[in-house]
Design a protein around this motif. Structure first.
Motif, PDB file in Angstrom:
ATOM      1  N   ASP A  58       4.697   7.749 -15.903  1.00  0.00           N
ATOM      2  CA  ASP A  58       3.242   7.107 -16.428  1.00  0.00           C
ATOM      3  C   ASP A  58       3.414   6.058 -17.428  1.00  0.00           C
ATOM      4  OD1 ASP A  58       3.870   9.071 -18.476  1.00  0.00           O
ATOM      5  OD2 ASP A  58       1.681   9.850 -18.501  1.00  0.00           O
ATOM      6  N   ARG A 152      -3.287  -7.130 -13.693  1.00  0.00           N
ATOM      7  CA  ARG A 152      -4.306  -7.291 -12.715  1.00  0.00           C
ATOM      8  C   ARG A 152      -4.697  -8.600 -12.632  1.00  0.00           C
ATOM      9  NH1 ARG A 152      -8.086  -3.440  -9.599  1.00  0.00           N
ATOM     10  NH2 ARG A 152      -9.868  -4.914  -9.133  1.00  0.00           N
ATOM     11  N   TYR A 176       4.859   2.610 -11.958  1.00  0.00           N
ATOM     12  CA  TYR A 176       3.896   2.605 -11.162  1.00  0.00           C
ATOM     13  C   TYR A 176       2.621   2.018 -11.783  1.00  0.00           C
ATOM     14  CZ  TYR A 176       0.190   4.273  -7.819  1.00  0.00           C
ATOM     15  OH  TYR A 176      -0.756   4.472  -7.221  1.00  0.00           O
ATOM     16  N   MET A 177       2.026   2.635 -12.943  1.00  0.00           N
ATOM     17  CA  MET A 177       0.837   2.295 -13.585  1.00  0.00           C
ATOM     18  C   MET A 177       0.730   0.917 -13.905  1.00  0.00           C
ATOM     19  SD  MET A 177      -0.794   5.155 -13.572  1.00  0.00           S
ATOM     20  CE  MET A 177      -2.162   4.803 -14.617  1.00  0.00           C
ATOM     21  N   LYS A 181       0.369  -0.096  -9.299  1.00  0.00           N
ATOM     22  CA  LYS A 181      -1.067   0.278  -9.120  1.00  0.00           C
ATOM     23  C   LYS A 181      -2.034  -0.949  -9.272  1.00  0.00           C
ATOM     24  CE  LYS A 181      -4.649   3.568 -10.608  1.00  0.00           C
ATOM     25  NZ  LYS A 181      -4.977   4.337 -11.553  1.00  0.00           N
ATOM     26  N   LEU A 184      -2.053  -2.724  -5.848  1.00  0.00           N
ATOM     27  CA  LEU A 184      -2.421  -1.807  -4.755  1.00  0.00           C
ATOM     28  C   LEU A 184      -4.145  -1.893  -4.813  1.00  0.00           C
ATOM     29  CD1 LEU A 184      -0.147   1.556  -4.915  1.00  0.00           C
ATOM     30  CD2 LEU A 184      -0.038  -0.671  -3.379  1.00  0.00           C
ATOM     31  N   GLU A 185      -4.514  -1.899  -6.039  1.00  0.00           N
ATOM     32  CA  GLU A 185      -6.089  -1.873  -6.411  1.00  0.00           C
ATOM     33  C   GLU A 185      -6.569  -3.082  -5.747  1.00  0.00           C
ATOM     34  OE1 GLU A 185      -6.561   0.822 -10.371  1.00  0.00           O
ATOM     35  OE2 GLU A 185      -6.244  -1.527 -10.662  1.00  0.00           O
ATOM     36  N   ARG A 189       0.729  -4.682  -1.720  1.00  0.00           N
ATOM     37  CA  ARG A 189       1.686  -3.581  -1.491  1.00  0.00           C
ATOM     38  C   ARG A 189       2.546  -3.544  -2.632  1.00  0.00           C
ATOM     39  NH1 ARG A 189       3.356  -4.855   4.729  1.00  0.00           N
ATOM     40  NH2 ARG A 189       2.232  -6.788   4.234  1.00  0.00           N
ATOM     41  N   TYR A 220       4.671   1.603  -1.126  1.00  0.00           N
ATOM     42  CA  TYR A 220       3.248   1.804  -1.136  1.00  0.00           C
ATOM     43  C   TYR A 220       2.585   0.653  -0.256  1.00  0.00           C
ATOM     44  CZ  TYR A 220       4.187   4.911  -5.240  1.00  0.00           C
ATOM     45  OH  TYR A 220       4.855   6.068  -5.805  1.00  0.00           O
ATOM     46  N   SER A 222      -1.007   1.204   0.017  1.00  0.00           N
ATOM     47  CA  SER A 222      -1.968   1.393  -0.394  1.00  0.00           C
ATOM     48  C   SER A 222      -2.099   2.335  -1.510  1.00  0.00           C
ATOM     49  CB  SER A 222      -3.285   1.983   0.741  1.00  0.00           C
ATOM     50  OG  SER A 222      -2.811   3.110   1.166  1.00  0.00           O
ATOM     51  N   LEU A 223      -3.442   2.549  -2.132  1.00  0.00           N
ATOM     52  CA  LEU A 223      -3.485   3.578  -3.119  1.00  0.00           C
ATOM     53  C   LEU A 223      -3.392   4.956  -2.236  1.00  0.00           C
ATOM     54  CD1 LEU A 223      -6.455   2.135  -5.284  1.00  0.00           C
ATOM     55  CD2 LEU A 223      -4.077   2.454  -6.045  1.00  0.00           C
ATOM     56  N   SER A 224      -2.708   5.782  -3.262  1.00  0.00           N
ATOM     57  CA  SER A 224      -2.450   7.202  -2.681  1.00  0.00           C
ATOM     58  C   SER A 224      -3.657   8.104  -3.144  1.00  0.00           C
ATOM     59  CB  SER A 224      -1.217   7.761  -3.035  1.00  0.00           C
ATOM     60  OG  SER A 224      -0.975   7.723  -4.516  1.00  0.00           O
TER      61      SER A 224
END
Length: 224
Positions: A58, A152, A176-177, A181, A184-185, A189, A220, A222-224
């Motif tokens: 994280d 983002r 990931y974060m 992520k 994905l948001e 991918r 990934y 999509s968001l899991s």
């Protein structure tokens, strides 16, 4: 169909474990200067914000945290450029230029890093990756005037300037974060690397369009 790849740098193109401890001490020292608080308080604050002296699942970006706190990004950039120990990076564990060069013949490549442009160019030169492989390098300096940096927003800007939709974009990073992520948001991918060693397999799987069911990285859609 993937048309555009966004690469993280630290921990993706070279092994972040080589410098994560010294980077953390640099972040602590910067906050000691800015806040006047003791080390224990700062360490606790950083942990609350998912910033550690070792890499964890994280882990987040100190630069994005400092940006949200309203600190002058140029001040942080100057401090980081003065204290960053590039000599600690083990070149033998870095991704080879041939790997990135081959991907650049198939896709548009962007490098997106919370590091400064000067440090990015120094690291790329140190590990032997040509900056010319990337259509653009987007970094903390890119957002200096706004004093804001977040991945983002950077991904949104890349999509707008390239004209490529998120569905045709993929982000490759080691956190990931921070790296995966946000993409994905937005509908893209992501590929989460376990280490830079995985990039050769990622390259082969991307080009042959067989990213599913691989144990060398996490893919990934999509968001899991």
């Amino acid at each position: 169909m993937i048309q555009l790849i966004i690469f993280d740098m630290d921990g993706t193109l070279y092994d972040l474990n080589d410098v994560v401890s010294s980077n953390y001490e640099m972040q602590v020292e910067f906050l000691e200067i800015k806040t006047g608080k003791d080390r224990a308080s700062i360490v606790s604050f950083l942990e609350e914000n998912h910033i550690y002296p070792v890499m964890k699942n994280d882990s987040k970006s100190a630069t994005e945290l400092f940006s949200r706190l309203g600190y002058d990004m140029q001040e942080w950039t100057d401090f980081r450029e003065e204290h960053f120990d590039i000599s600690a990076i083990d070149i033998s564990k870095a991704v080879g230029n041939d790997c990135i060069e081959e991907l650049a013949t198939e896709y548009q490549l962007f490098l997106l890093s919370s590091n400064s442009y000067k440090n990015i160019k120094s690291v790329l030169s140190h590990i032997g990756i040509s900056a010319s492989n990337f259509s653009s390098i987007v970094c903390s300096d890119t957002f200096a005037k706004e004093s804001q940096f977040d991945k983002r927003t950077a991904i949104q800007n890349i999509s707008e300037t390239s004209g490529i939709p998120y569905s045709n974009m993929i982000s490759i990073g080691d956190r990931y974060m921070t790296d995966i992520k946000p993409m994905l948001e937005l509908g893209g991918r992501g590929i989460l690397l376990f280490s830079p060693d995985s990039m050769k397999r990622v390259k082969e799987d991307l080009i042959s369009e067989r990213l599913e069911n691989c144990h060398d990285y996490d893919y990934y859609k999509s968001l899991s």
